[in-house]
Design a protein around this motif. Structure first.
Motif, PDB file in Angstrom:
ATOM      1  N   HIS A  37     -25.348  10.582 -32.715  1.00 27.39           N
ATOM      2  CA  HIS A  37     -26.699  10.623 -32.178  1.00 27.39           C
ATOM      3  C   HIS A  37     -27.048  12.075 -31.845  1.00 27.39           C
ATOM      4  O   HIS A  37     -26.196  12.817 -31.343  1.00 27.39           O
ATOM      5  CB  HIS A  37     -26.781   9.741 -30.923  1.00 27.39           C
ATOM      6  N   PRO A  38     -28.271  12.495 -32.115  1.00 25.32           N
ATOM      7  CA  PRO A  38     -28.663  13.876 -31.816  1.00 25.32           C
ATOM      8  C   PRO A  38     -28.426  14.269 -30.354  1.00 25.32           C
ATOM      9  O   PRO A  38     -27.999  15.390 -30.070  1.00 25.32           O
ATOM     10  CB  PRO A  38     -30.152  13.919 -32.157  1.00 25.32           C
ATOM     11  N   MET A  39     -28.665  13.339 -29.431  1.00 23.98           N
ATOM     12  CA  MET A  39     -28.447  13.662 -28.013  1.00 23.98           C
ATOM     13  C   MET A  39     -26.963  13.886 -27.732  1.00 23.98           C
ATOM     14  O   MET A  39     -26.603  14.716 -26.904  1.00 23.98           O
ATOM     15  CB  MET A  39     -28.996  12.545 -27.124  1.00 23.98           C
ATOM     16  N   THR A  40     -26.112  13.154 -28.440  1.00 27.77           N
ATOM     17  CA  THR A  40     -24.672  13.347 -28.282  1.00 27.77           C
ATOM     18  C   THR A  40     -24.284  14.758 -28.693  1.00 27.77           C
ATOM     19  O   THR A  40     -23.570  15.459 -27.962  1.00 27.77           O
ATOM     20  CB  THR A  40     -23.889  12.315 -29.129  1.00 27.77           C
ATOM     21  N   LEU A  41     -24.788  15.207 -29.840  1.00 30.29           N
ATOM     22  CA  LEU A  41     -24.477  16.561 -30.305  1.00 30.29           C
ATOM     23  C   LEU A  41     -25.032  17.603 -29.339  1.00 30.29           C
ATOM     24  O   LEU A  41     -24.349  18.585 -29.019  1.00 30.29           O
ATOM     25  CB  LEU A  41     -25.026  16.775 -31.720  1.00 30.29           C
ATOM     26  N   GLY A  99     -33.939  26.702 -40.318  1.00 33.10           N
ATOM     27  CA  GLY A  99     -34.708  25.555 -40.784  1.00 33.10           C
ATOM     28  C   GLY A  99     -33.952  24.243 -40.727  1.00 33.10           C
ATOM     29  O   GLY A  99     -34.542  23.178 -40.867  1.00 33.10           O
ATOM     30  N   VAL A 100     -32.639  24.299 -40.545  1.00 30.96           N
ATOM     31  CA  VAL A 100     -31.839  23.078 -40.416  1.00 30.96           C
ATOM     32  C   VAL A 100     -31.767  22.748 -38.926  1.00 30.96           C
ATOM     33  O   VAL A 100     -31.391  23.584 -38.107  1.00 30.96           O
ATOM     34  CB  VAL A 100     -30.416  23.267 -40.992  1.00 30.96           C
ATOM     35  N   THR A 101     -32.150  21.518 -38.590  1.00 35.36           N
ATOM     36  CA  THR A 101     -32.185  21.138 -37.177  1.00 35.36           C
ATOM     37  C   THR A 101     -30.880  20.476 -36.729  1.00 35.36           C
ATOM     38  O   THR A 101     -30.105  19.978 -37.560  1.00 35.36           O
ATOM     39  CB  THR A 101     -33.343  20.145 -36.917  1.00 35.36           C
ATOM     40  N   VAL A 129     -20.494  23.376 -37.258  1.00 37.13           N
ATOM     41  CA  VAL A 129     -21.533  23.245 -38.279  1.00 37.13           C
ATOM     42  C   VAL A 129     -22.912  23.451 -37.637  1.00 37.13           C
ATOM     43  O   VAL A 129     -23.769  24.136 -38.197  1.00 37.13           O
ATOM     44  CB  VAL A 129     -21.444  21.865 -38.975  1.00 37.13           C
ATOM     45  N   ALA A 130     -23.129  22.878 -36.452  1.00 31.24           N
ATOM     46  CA  ALA A 130     -24.424  23.007 -35.774  1.00 31.24           C
ATOM     47  C   ALA A 130     -24.698  24.450 -35.382  1.00 31.24           C
ATOM     48  O   ALA A 130     -25.825  24.943 -35.526  1.00 31.24           O
ATOM     49  CB  ALA A 130     -24.464  22.106 -34.547  1.00 31.24           C
ATOM     50  N   ARG A 131     -23.692  25.140 -34.919  1.00 36.33           N
ATOM     51  CA  ARG A 131     -23.899  26.544 -34.496  1.00 36.33           C
ATOM     52  C   ARG A 131     -24.092  27.472 -35.696  1.00 36.33           C
ATOM     53  O   ARG A 131     -24.793  28.470 -35.592  1.00 36.33           O
ATOM     54  CB  ARG A 131     -22.720  27.002 -33.654  1.00 36.33           C
ATOM     55  N   ASP A 132     -23.458  27.145 -36.825  1.00 34.85           N
ATOM     56  CA  ASP A 132     -23.543  28.001 -38.022  1.00 34.85           C
ATOM     57  C   ASP A 132     -24.610  27.535 -39.004  1.00 34.85           C
ATOM     58  O   ASP A 132     -24.617  27.973 -40.153  1.00 34.85           O
ATOM     59  CB  ASP A 132     -22.181  28.039 -38.740  1.00 34.85           C
ATOM     60  N   ARG A 133     -25.523  26.679 -38.570  1.00 35.62           N
ATOM     61  CA  ARG A 133     -26.514  26.099 -39.480  1.00 35.62           C
ATOM     62  C   ARG A 133     -27.479  27.163 -39.998  1.00 35.62           C
ATOM     63  O   ARG A 133     -27.714  28.188 -39.352  1.00 35.62           O
ATOM     64  CB  ARG A 133     -27.271  24.965 -38.801  1.00 35.62           C
TER      65      ARG A 133
END
Length: 101
Positions: A45-49, A32-34, A25-29
């Motif tokens: 947690h964002p650092m975990t991702l 504008g989506v962080t 999901v993060a790679r295909d965002r």
């Protein structure tokens, strides 16, 4: 005698499938989506991702660093070295007790 290790709750690791889905999901965002928004939506947690994404890039060979499988080997080696270093001291204490009687 409560040591610090007994008082700290260590979270269970996230299941591999969950991590893979969140990274996808993060790679295909969309633009504008962080990563922070995705992490929050997924409950991590964002650092975990960011750590998962970085390690996946290292494992894929697209980023320099130590791969996950190499890290596991390093941990095993360190454990062996620790046991070799502490074993003689244990033996010494046993033998020194025998000399006292």
């Amino acid at each position: 005698m409560g040591g610090l290790a007994e008082d700290v709750a260590v979270p269970e690791p996230y299941p591999r499938e969950f991590r893979d889905d969140v990274m996808r999901v993060a790679r295909d965002r969309d633009p504008g989506v962080t990563v922070e928004q995705i992490a929050k939506d997924c409950g991590v947690h964002p650092m975990t991702l960011c750590t998962w994404l970085r390690q996946a890039d290292i494992d894929a060979g697209t980023r320099p660093g130590v791969s996950g499988s190499d890290q596991l080997g390093d941990y095993a080696s360190a454990s062996k070295i620790r046991s070799m270093v502490t074993a003689p001291s244990r033996c010494t204490s046993v033998f020194s007790q025998g000399d006292q009687g």
